[in-house]
Design an enzyme around this catalytic site. Structure first.
Site, PDB file in Angstrom:
ATOM      1  N   TRP A   1     -55.338  27.693  29.484  1.00 12.46           N
ATOM      2  CA  TRP A   1     -54.769  26.369  29.762  1.00 12.46           C
ATOM      3  C   TRP A   1     -53.855  26.360  30.984  1.00 12.46           C
ATOM      4  CZ3 TRP A   1     -49.505  24.697  28.438  1.00 12.46           C
ATOM      5  CH2 TRP A   1     -49.316  23.320  28.609  1.00 12.46           C
ATOM      6  N   TYR A   2     -53.202  27.474  31.278  1.00 10.89           N
ATOM      7  CA  TYR A   2     -52.304  27.531  32.432  1.00 10.89           C
ATOM      8  C   TYR A   2     -53.090  27.255  33.711  1.00 10.89           C
ATOM      9  CZ  TYR A   2     -49.109  30.141  29.294  1.00 10.89           C
ATOM     10  OH  TYR A   2     -48.303  30.557  28.263  1.00 10.89           O
ATOM     11  N   SER A   3     -52.667  26.258  34.447  1.00  9.52           N
ATOM     12  CA  SER A   3     -53.341  25.862  35.688  1.00  9.52           C
ATOM     13  C   SER A   3     -54.829  25.620  35.470  1.00  9.52           C
ATOM     14  CB  SER A   3     -53.129  26.906  36.799  1.00  9.52           C
ATOM     15  OG  SER A   3     -51.770  26.978  37.172  1.00  9.52           O
TER      16      SER A   3
END
Length: 331
Positions: free
Chosen positions: A58-60
């Site tokens: 999910w990060y970036s």
């Protein structure tokens, strides 16, 4: 840097884990570093002896895994790295591209491995508890990633202790792989995991990783960090008691001749509840301070002084992530 056994596994990890939410794409969140600015921090982490790195799909929106994973693999042999990533949050507008269904887990693990550039993960973590998917479906799907050789260990994050215990019970009852790791929020203003989660993990031999040791930057310095203004979880901190805790952190820091971040990190790292702190770093200096803090031993009087203002409060998890944790017994 010292290396410790991870729970009851045979895995050895650095006593500090680098959390990499701040690396990937500034288009995702304004405080996130792009690739060029992330590389020096990753290189410094390796130079300091850090071998444990925490990512999330999910990060970036996937770019985090590409930036962190691919660059680490250029700098270090794969077998010297302990790589973790997470699954749960939406990756697109597709209603099936989220959560902990068998479909999403099966698709997500392959995407994560491709983005990172590795054949396997040392640790695959569910980012939260999925209230809409049967636990049996989730645990069987996670076990399938182990059987396929794509994952070596399983972890979980941000849930109630009863949910975590239920998932492990379901796995054990069906002969599936159980979790060997719990990743939970733990810092001076938020210690609710000391009630049930940390004792449960200690009893079961589950390795604990702790995030937000600086309380999302609240304990880093007066006014917070550049991330603070953009972080919705920052709503969890800042009442009168939190400010008193921060004042005491500052007082101890001044007495010791170190920064507030040194003291806040040292409190987590030196907890009688065994844990591996996850530190985020948007500057090399942030990483240096975290490593220095591992060697800072707070005495019993200092720990008692820092802990004295605390009061029981609401549990923070992703079923109520934006609600400020109220004191259960105000005043």
């Amino acid at each position: 840097m010292e290396y410790i056994r991870f729970g009851q596994t045979g895995l050895e990890v650095s006593q500090l884990c680098l959390g990499t939410m701040a690396m990937g794409s500034s288009a995702w969140k304004g405080w996130v570093l792009d690739e060029a600015a992330s590389i020096p921090i990753l290189r410094r982490a390796l130079d300091l002896g850090v071998t444990f790195f925490d990512m999330a799909d999910w990060y970036s929106t996937g770019r985090n895994e590409e930036v962190v994973g691919q660059n680490l693999l250029k700098m270090s042999p794969r077998d010297r790295l302990v790589l973790a990533t997470k699954v749960y949050y939406p990756m697109s507008d597709d209603p099936n591209d989220r959560g902990l269904s068998a479909q999403h887990i099966g698709t997500s693990i392959d995407r994560s491995l491709a983005r990172i550039g590795t054949d396997y993960l040392d640790l695959y973590v569910i980012h939260a508890f999925d209230v809409e998917t049967p636990v049996e479906e989730t645990m069987e799907a996670l076990h399938a990633t182990i059987r396929a050789g794509k994952v070596r260990c399983l972890g979980a994050s941000t849930m109630y202790t009863w949910q975590f215990a239920k998932m492990n019970h379901v796995a054990a009852s069906n002969g599936w792989t159980s979790f060997v790791n719990m990743q939970c929020q733990y810092n001076l203003p938020y210690r609710e995991e000391e009630r049930e989660m940390l004792p449960y993990c200690y009893d079961q031999g589950i390795g604990v990783t702790t995030f937000s040791p600086l309380a999302r930057g609240f304990l880093a310095r007066a006014g917070g960090t550049p991330r603070t203004a953009h972080d919705p979880y920052q709503e969890c901190y800042g009442d009168d008691i939190d400010r008193e805790i921060a004042r005491r952190v500052r007082e101890v820091a001044l007495h010791r001749g170190v920064t507030m971040a040194h003291v806040a990190m040292a409190w987590v790292a030196g907890s009688p509840n065994p844990n591996v702190p996850i530190v985020g770093a948007s500057k090399i200096s942030h990483l240096d301070v975290a490593v220095e803090a591992l060697g800072l031993r707070l005495d019993a009087a200092e720990r008692a002084f820092l802990e004295a203002p605390y009061r029981p409060r609401d549990v923070i998890n992703d079923q109520n992530p934006l609600r400020r944790p109220r004191a259960l017994h105000p005043g």
